[in-house]
Design a protein around this motif. Structure first.
Motif, PDB file in Angstrom:
ATOM      1  N   UNK A 107       0.813  -1.210   0.000  1.00 48.12           N
ATOM      2  CA  UNK A 107       0.000   0.000   0.000  1.00 48.12           C
ATOM      3  C   UNK A 107       0.839   1.249   0.000  1.00 48.12           C
ATOM      4  N   UNK A 108       0.167   2.384   0.214  1.00 43.75           N
ATOM      5  CA  UNK A 108       0.803   3.698   0.162  1.00 43.75           C
ATOM      6  C   UNK A 108       0.623   4.430   1.483  1.00 43.75           C
ATOM      7  N   UNK A 109       1.701   5.001   1.943  1.00 44.82           N
ATOM      8  CA  UNK A 109       1.682   5.869   3.118  1.00 44.82           C
ATOM      9  C   UNK A 109       1.883   7.301   2.630  1.00 44.82           C
ATOM     10  N   UNK A 110       1.020   8.212   3.079  1.00 44.56           N
ATOM     11  CA  UNK A 110       1.098   9.609   2.659  1.00 44.56           C
ATOM     12  C   UNK A 110       1.406  10.501   3.861  1.00 44.56           C
ATOM     13  N   UNK A 111       2.424  11.311   3.712  1.00 42.92           N
ATOM     14  CA  UNK A 111       2.738  12.331   4.707  1.00 42.92           C
ATOM     15  C   UNK A 111       2.514  13.690   4.053  1.00 42.92           C
ATOM     16  N   UNK A 112       1.467  14.393   4.503  1.00 40.91           N
ATOM     17  CA  UNK A 112       1.159  15.715   3.952  1.00 40.91           C
ATOM     18  C   UNK A 112       1.615  16.801   4.906  1.00 40.91           C
ATOM     19  N   UNK A 113       2.610  17.613   4.494  1.00 37.36           N
ATOM     20  CA  UNK A 113       3.286  18.548   5.397  1.00 37.36           C
ATOM     21  C   UNK A 113       2.728  19.963   5.294  1.00 37.36           C
ATOM     22  N   UNK A 114       2.782  20.637   6.423  1.00 38.76           N
ATOM     23  CA  UNK A 114       2.557  22.082   6.478  1.00 38.76           C
ATOM     24  C   UNK A 114       3.873  22.730   6.874  1.00 38.76           C
ATOM     25  N   UNK A 115       4.302  23.722   6.096  1.00 34.16           N
ATOM     26  CA  UNK A 115       5.554  24.423   6.381  1.00 34.16           C
ATOM     27  C   UNK A 115       5.264  25.884   6.695  1.00 34.16           C
ATOM     28  N   UNK A 116       5.978  26.385   7.659  1.00 32.16           N
ATOM     29  CA  UNK A 116       5.833  27.806   7.975  1.00 32.16           C
ATOM     30  C   UNK A 116       6.335  28.653   6.807  1.00 32.16           C
ATOM     31  N   UNK A 117       5.480  29.509   6.302  1.00 30.10           N
ATOM     32  CA  UNK A 117       5.893  30.422   5.244  1.00 30.10           C
ATOM     33  C   UNK A 117       6.016  29.788   3.878  1.00 30.10           C
ATOM     34  N   UNK A 118       5.408  28.596   3.661  1.00 27.84           N
ATOM     35  CA  UNK A 118       5.654  27.909   2.396  1.00 27.84           C
ATOM     36  C   UNK A 118       5.022  28.642   1.218  1.00 27.84           C
TER      37      UNK A 118
ATOM     38  N   UNK B  50      12.423  24.571  16.717  1.00 30.69           N
ATOM     39  CA  UNK B  50      11.387  23.843  17.437  1.00 30.69           C
ATOM     40  C   UNK B  50       9.985  24.161  16.951  1.00 30.69           C
ATOM     41  N   UNK B  51       9.101  23.163  17.083  1.00 24.08           N
ATOM     42  CA  UNK B  51       7.684  23.362  16.788  1.00 24.08           C
ATOM     43  C   UNK B  51       7.338  23.438  15.320  1.00 24.08           C
ATOM     44  N   UNK B  52       8.207  23.012  14.432  1.00 21.09           N
ATOM     45  CA  UNK B  52       8.021  23.204  13.004  1.00 21.09           C
ATOM     46  C   UNK B  52       7.455  21.985  12.264  1.00 21.09           C
ATOM     47  N   UNK B  53       7.224  20.888  12.965  1.00 19.65           N
ATOM     48  CA  UNK B  53       6.772  19.677  12.285  1.00 19.65           C
ATOM     49  C   UNK B  53       5.258  19.546  12.426  1.00 19.65           C
ATOM     50  N   UNK B  54       4.570  19.781  11.327  1.00 16.25           N
ATOM     51  CA  UNK B  54       3.115  19.614  11.270  1.00 16.25           C
ATOM     52  C   UNK B  54       2.777  18.826  10.003  1.00 16.25           C
ATOM     53  N   UNK B  55       1.946  17.814  10.155  1.00 15.01           N
ATOM     54  CA  UNK B  55       1.627  16.982   8.986  1.00 15.01           C
ATOM     55  C   UNK B  55       0.365  16.177   9.216  1.00 15.01           C
TER      56      UNK B  55
END
Length: 776
Positions: free
Chosen positions: A125-136, A188-193
């Motif tokens: 199967x497929x694993x999806x990691x959808x990221x949010x980046x500060x200022x992207x 710090x605190x930059x990993x959101x997904x």
């Protein structure tokens, strides 16, 4: 990591990192992703910036089920088929075979067997990691690097956005049996997904106890209740928050995230779900640093056995895809690309199997589809054998044991097949098999009735004995070999034209020829490959019988029959080796299979030293065949050229394999190469080209099949200036280190279990030397 200090090579040089595959952008197609595997679990991340799609694999995940595909009355038609063949009525024989002498039912589904009982190796199967980046939205991405370090079996990607450096590390652990991904940033605190999982069919995804779960059941081809599987992902956060929403996991503002992914199937076990929980629990008790350290140490026990340097490179600072493109145009200044490709092949072997598991299939461990090409199965007319050709020489001997286990699991079914089709004792397998022990012919006469498969597999099993000298292993495989020999002994018939005893009916794998009346067929008596396999197998059993002091009466019977089977090969009027018993003209002179040179490789029936006329005929055969083809074909030709001591031509063929392509269509002709991630392209992806090329490079540097150890037997001019290797293996269990300059060996060492005298060919001269007691 053992090096050649005695030859002036320093430890720093040995440990320089020339074993990295890297890119300056995410993977645009799956064939650009980086393959990771621990022998059971695999993953291929594309390392995208907004979305990272990671394809997951489990080596045991197959649809289908055990089945009886034998036509039990097929042997009733055997006398008629053989009479027609003796009369030269091959086409009429083919018609009967297609009706009465092929598989019962759907067979392999003509290579599309996902939904029939034969089944198919499938993606997990497929694993999806959808990221949010500060200022992207405002900031561009810079400094992107995606890499796989073959020394550690760890992949990574890193990039900068809004002055923040993000990093991901991926590995399939050789410590705890699971996949691990670490997400971090230098602020710090930059990993959101957001985390999700799916597959093409037959799955359900949900969240439970802060975990993401995917489960399902594959089709068995009858009632739909086939193999069950389960995948569970559990995050470990440093800072931040974890939520479950719409069958996905959401992580907000974490400093660091470690994803533990465990998966299993119910193949040969009912305890697979509890096993997943145990693996996750064990992994979470260790720090990430310890888990990674243990993984690298366990992997390195395999990888560090061999080092190779073929020269320097002025292009190692280029991304690998651009390096391949440059090599296509200019072979100068990148000898190190060949050593990277060699070590990548060793890496793939280590990553795609391990003792106690399954051997690598047509896709190794890595499949992106539910319906993989040709079912991702085990083809027995060259492909699964080629997957194992490098293992003994490149010091990964124990990785051949899963193939032995697979073959042992075919014997009971193969005995039924032998009785059903040939009314013979012993056992037989034809062209295709799967994890369910399939041994029946394929569903078409043109390719499906080759009975060389089981005999060819015996060569792989025998090679492990030749390299290890393990008599306990020989005792274990002896019944398997004897069973195949019993089959051939029973089914051989006398050819009325020559008086030789030959197989019938049979084919020279997948190749066709013209009959005198102009019609085309594949069906024949006694193709050359069958004759060579029978001769080799009978001879090997005579040796085994003597070593094990057993079966004297059976050995006597084989010895008598050896006098009646065809010679190793017959040379045609044009100087080539005949592919068939009759002087048929092939339909395609450039056909991808070159089965009638089996005696040259993997066999040792044809050598320049002992059969020079046959070796010359083999050379003319290769000239007529040409140098192109699918990647596995090119690799096979490379091996033939190495055995003929033609290093320059072997290098040209290696260069052909290293042609970059992104073509993923089905190809049976010219144009094989490699994808940007160095996986071999038939096309499509088939891993045998990687393993064949790895074996070919080893064969250029060391040979031991003709009774002596020969150093640099096929060294091409391109690599002659200087180089060295450590840790390659020779038959008899010897370990060999060599250095060279200007094409001449300048130093070498041969290690063994105890000091003994052996013959070594060095710079064209045979010398008797004392081995060195094996290093620890």
């Amino acid at each position: 990591m053992m090096c050649l200090a005695a030859f002036g090579i320093q430890e720093a040089e040995c440990q320089e990192n020339g074993n990295t595959i890297w890119y300056d952008r995410p993977a645009g197609i799956w064939e650009e992703t980086l393959p990771l595997g621990n022998g059971r679990l695999g993953m291929t991340p594309d390392s995208g910036i907004q979305t990272d799609k990671i394809v997951l694999n489990d080596i045991t995940l197959w649809s289908g089920q055990p089945q009886d595909a034998d036509k039990t009355d097929a042997h009733a038609y055997l006398p008629q088929i053989r009479t027609l063949l003796k009369e030269g009525k091959n086409k009429e024989a083919e018609a009967i075979i297609n009706t009465h002498f092929v598989a019962k039912g759907a067979g392999s589904g003509n290579g599309n067997g996902a939904d029939v009982p034969f089944g198919c190796y499938q993606t997990l199967g497929n694993l999806y990691l959808g990221f949010e980046h500060e200022g992207e939205k405002e900031m561009a991405v810079s400094d992107y690097v995606r890499a796989l370090d073959l020394n550690t079996a760890v992949a990574s990607c890193s990039y900068k956005m809004n002055d923040i450096t993000y990093k991901r590390e991926y590995f399939t652990s050789f410590d705890d049996d699971l996949a691990i991904i670490r997400l971090s940033a230098d602020k710090g605190g930059m990993i959101s997904l957001k985390i999700g999982m799916d597959r093409e069919e037959r799955f359900a995804t949900y969240t439970r106890d802060s975990s993401l779960v995917m489960r399902g059941q594959l089709n068995n081809g009858t009632n739909g209740k086939g193999m069950r599987y389960l995948v569970k992902l559990k995050p470990l956060l440093q800072g931040g928050s974890l939520y479950a929403e719409n069958n996905e996991l959401l992580i907000k503002n974490a400093d660091q995230v470690i994803l533990f992914i465990s998966a299993a199937t119910d193949y040969k076990t009912d305890d697979y779900e509890a096993g997943i929980d145990r693996e996750l629990e064990n992994a979470r008790k260790k720090t990430y640093a310890l888990q990674k350290k243990n993984h690298i140490a366990s992997y390195a026990k395999y990888f560090d056995r061999v080092n190779l340097r073929l020269g320097s490179s002025s292009r190692s600072d280029l991304p690998t895809d651009r390096r391949l493109e440059k090599f296509l145009k200019d072979k100068d200044d990148d000898d190190a690309l060949a050593s990277l490709f060699f070590q990548f092949g060793r890496y793939l072997s280590i990553s795609s199997t391990r003792p106690g598991l399954l051997p690598p299939n047509l896709q190794g461990l890595w499949a992106k589809n539910v319906q993989t090409p040709w079912n991702g199965d085990y083809h027995l007319d060259v492909n699964v054998q080629m997957n194992h050709w490098p293992l003994e020489t490149v010091n990964l001997s124990e990785l051949s044991l899963p193939l032995k286990d697979l073959v042992a699991g075919m014997v009971a079914s193969g005995e039924k097949t032998a009785r059903a089709y040939y009314n013979s004792d012993g056992w037989v397998a034809h062209v295709i098999t799967n994890i369910w022990g399939y041994t029946a012919p394929g569903e078409q006469a043109s390719w499906g009735i080759s009975n060389a498969g089981s005999g060819w597999l015996c060569n792989n099993l025998w090679q492990h004995y030749l390299y290890t000298g393990d008599e306990n292993y020989l005792r274990e495989i002896y019944p398997i070999l004897k069973g195949v020999a019993q089959f051939y002994l029973d089914m051989l018939i006398e050819d009325p034209q020559t008086g030789w005893w030959v197989t019938a009916p049979s084919v020279s794998p997948e190749n066709s020829f013209y009959l005198p009346d102009g019609e085309q067929t594949n069906i024949c008596m006694g193709p050359t490959i069958d004759n060579q396999i029978v001769r080799e197998l009978f001879t090997n059993i005579l040796v085994a019988s003597e070593v094990l002091d057993t079966d004297a009466d059976f050995s006597a019977e084989l010895s008598e029959k050896l006098e009646e089977i065809p010679p190793v090969a017959v040379i045609a009027g044009d100087g080539r080796i005949m592919e068939w018993l009759r002087p048929y003209r092939e339909v395609d002179v450039h056909h991808r299979h070159i089965s009638h040179l089996y005696g040259l490789y993997p066999g040792s029936l044809i050598t320049p030293e002992h059969t020079p006329e046959l070796a010359e005929a083999a050379r003319k055969t290769l000239e007529a065949r040409g140098d192109d083809g699918p990647s596995w074909t090119i690799a096979y030709k490379m091996l033939f050229r190495a055995r003929l001591k033609d290093g320059n031509r072997a290098f040209e063929l290696l260069s052909n394999i290293l042609r970059p392509t992104t073509d993923t269509g089905i190809n049976y002709g010219d144009g094989g190469g490699v994808y940007p991630n160095l996986l071999s392209a038939g096309p499509p992806f088939q891993i045998d080209g990687n393993f064949g090329a790895t074996a070919g490079i080893a064969e250029m540097l060391l040979q031991s099949h003709s009774g002596i150890i020969e150093l640099l037997p096929a060294l091409p001019a391109r690599w002659a200036e200087s180089g060295w290797y450590t840790g390659l293996k020779a038959q008899g269990g010897y370990t060999v280190d060599v250095s060279w300059s200007n094409g001449e060996v300048t130093g070498f060492k041969v290690y063994s279990g105890s000091v003994e005298s052996i013959a070594v060919k060095v710079n064209g001269t045979i010398r008797t030397i004392k081995t060195i007691k094996r290093r620890s």
